[in-house]
Design an enzyme around this catalytic site. Sequence first.
Site, PDB file in Angstrom:
ATOM      1  N   CYS A 136     -17.211 -12.776  -3.393  1.00 14.45           N
ATOM      2  CA  CYS A 136     -16.627 -13.333  -2.213  1.00 14.45           C
ATOM      3  C   CYS A 136     -14.971 -13.433  -2.275  1.00 14.45           C
ATOM      4  O   CYS A 136     -14.607 -12.633  -3.354  1.00 14.45           O
ATOM      5  CB  CYS A 136     -16.811 -14.893  -2.094  1.00 14.45           C
ATOM      6  SG  CYS A 136     -16.046 -16.016  -3.192  1.00 14.45           S
ATOM      7  N   CYS A 177     -13.231 -14.515  -5.276  1.00 12.74           N
ATOM      8  CA  CYS A 177     -13.294 -13.906  -6.554  1.00 12.74           C
ATOM      9  C   CYS A 177     -12.205 -12.750  -6.450  1.00 12.74           C
ATOM     10  O   CYS A 177     -11.546 -12.521  -7.512  1.00 12.74           O
ATOM     11  CB  CYS A 177     -14.587 -13.101  -6.713  1.00 12.74           C
ATOM     12  SG  CYS A 177     -16.075 -14.358  -6.840  1.00 12.74           S
ATOM     13  N   ASP A 191       7.631  15.840  19.099  1.00 17.73           N
ATOM     14  CA  ASP A 191       8.532  17.098  18.809  1.00 17.73           C
ATOM     15  C   ASP A 191       7.641  18.665  19.397  1.00 17.73           C
ATOM     16  O   ASP A 191       6.589  18.529  19.299  1.00 17.73           O
ATOM     17  CB  ASP A 191       8.452  17.170  17.436  1.00 17.73           C
ATOM     18  CG  ASP A 191       9.334  18.227  16.727  1.00 17.73           C
ATOM     19  OD1 ASP A 191      10.760  18.260  17.096  1.00 17.73           O
ATOM     20  OD2 ASP A 191       9.013  19.155  15.883  1.00 17.73           O
TER      21      ASP A 191
END
Length: 755
Positions: free
Chosen positions: A24, A27, A444
């Site tokens: 989970c 952890c 650009d």
Amino acid sequence: MPSTPSLEESTERDVELAVDGMTCAACAVRVERKLNKLEGVTASVNYATARASVSASPEADDDTLTGTVEKAGYQAEVIRPFVAEEPRQHATDRTRDLWRRLVVAVLLFIPLADLSILFTVLPQARFTGWQWVLVALALPVAGWAAWPFHRTAFVNARHGSSSMDTLVSIGVLAASLWSLYSTFSGNGAPAGISGLGLLLNSQGAAYLEVAAGVTTFVLAGRYFEARAQRKAGDALHALAELSAKSATVLLDDGSQHEVPVERLRVGQRFVTRPGGTIATDGRVVEGRSAVDRSSMTGESVPVEAAVGDEVVGGTTVTNGWLVTEATRVGRDTRLAGMVRLVEEAQTGKAAVQRLADRISAYFVPAVLVLAVLTFGGWFLAAGSVEESFTAALSVLIIACPCALGLATPTALMAASGRGARLGIFLKGYQALESTRDVDTVVLDKTGTVTSGEMSLVDVACGEGVDRARVLRLVGSLEEASEHAVATAISAAARAELGELDRVESFDNEPGLGAVGVVDGCEVLAGRAKLFDERGLTVPPELERQRGEWEQQGRTTVVVGCDGAVLAVLALADLVRPSAERAVHRLHRLGLRTTLLTGDNAATGRAVATEVGVGEAIAEVLPGEKVEVVRRLQAEGSRVAFVGDGVNDAPALAAADLGLAVGAGADVAINAADLILVRQDLTVVPDGIELARGTLRTIRGNLVWAFGYNLAAIPLAVLGLLNPLIAGAAMALSSGFVVSNSLRLRRFSSGTDRQG
């Protein structure tokens, strides 16, 4: 020479660890905290990918890092760069183990539940020793099938911590022990008589099938979650697998020798035959072929490659053979860079996800305390151990914070994998957040909206002058020049006429043009000023045409022979075919567009009009691009800048969102937030749409994950939630988050949707 990444100049080193045993978000937070306590170490741990991205000083060696993770109660090993097989194998093994345990749990839980209901509804169906049948069905599920939860809970307890598995393990063990106690002590209801009564939340229930049911539901959730996570990461594995395993090196004596691709060096020449994979980035020195780049860039049409062209490792030669000189190898190749970008994106965390992870770290202990308080409160209020135990057990099970830890990483995994297939590379969560508020896109011109290469687009000949003769004369002359305009003219002439004539007495006139003798004729080509200086007059009709073309932003070249003006040529940096569609889609997304160019105002206006851009800012020097971006920001705009060159890097970095298009320069790629590797400009709106869609998915996941816990825990505390339903709901919550994220794998290009 390949450029050297700036990271390599640092004394720090980057290490990827595969972390096994995390169940989970709590952890992941624990491992991250332990690693960050090491001196000179900065770590980010991702629960969904089971990886730790570590930036470490030389003093923190690999053994120190893996040892620290192991001391926290998990397993870890260093991942070799761009080898996707090891972590993938870990995921495959884990999925298989979960599947085996799930199958056993389902096969035993179904008859256990059926018998429990039968013995509840029809007490006369009970026989001597029926309790032992239920115990025999339940204990393998609560013991062996649930063993991963018990093992992790024990390891966590040994290290003074807790996780989601702590809640599951305590719930399963509590239900099992209470049922066994009821069976052997004679207190409470007989073991297993909970079935239908428990579903109705009735009193007098024992909990063998609760222990088995919760184990089954959680295992099912874990299994489908693991499968989904592996699917979300499949694109990274597929990307890494594109690389060739060997290369056929061409030696100086003409012989060929096959070597592992890792042994290729810059400057070596290698052969790629039809159907073969180009071993590494390089420049074609011999041969010609169409190259299929679809697996890396999403381009459906193969691109022609001939002598002098750059090719990318991992792409496929289709109908010819190529001899290529290696220009980049190993970590410096485009493919390696793409894998690195996807890995970095998948380990990113949103600010709100980091908050969720921190909450998860304290959430489990808080839930344990809440379960104890719930038991005590119900016992004081009702005096019933059964009711108190049911409510406390429901709190333990429903509160598992797994969905919180999966909300962001699963969406990033799915989006970055799908994006890689479309030639879109997200550089982490920051890029997603930036797309939310962008309202202006600055494009650009040269190399982005246009091809960046001059092309011959029109020829106006004087009265009685043959076009083919003009092209042969001027093409032969310009073939001796290296100027971009000359190269475009000679290439067009060669494509139309084939072999050209030899030029004699060639003389370059800097800034004006060139002169030389072709087929006995003195040919003059260049600006009108060159002809004025030599006293030659351009005929009125040609002069009028020249003026019109220059008003349209085209470059003009006057051609003469033996003192007579023959023709005027028009050249232009051609607009990419996809530019107009891309701008149209940007407008549909509600974005304002601006064209930025160093050309004169007429050229800027002409290109802007052609592609549909609303505004053109012309005569901008390379160093002034960043100033334009900052000026727009000062006016209140949130700016996305799209560019590809070295001189675009400051503007890409300064913009709220930087998008590097096409092959791009390394410095531009490093400065950008989104890397768009297709030459098709529609990849710009694709990238923005993917980023926005990913952001929406992450927010939806987090709203669900937080809302689910906020709504469900009070129901459990009030005794309104059955433990079996709590287990199913908890598994479904994680499943929802993962499946919602996997929808991003179906994201398609806007061009595909329109077509």
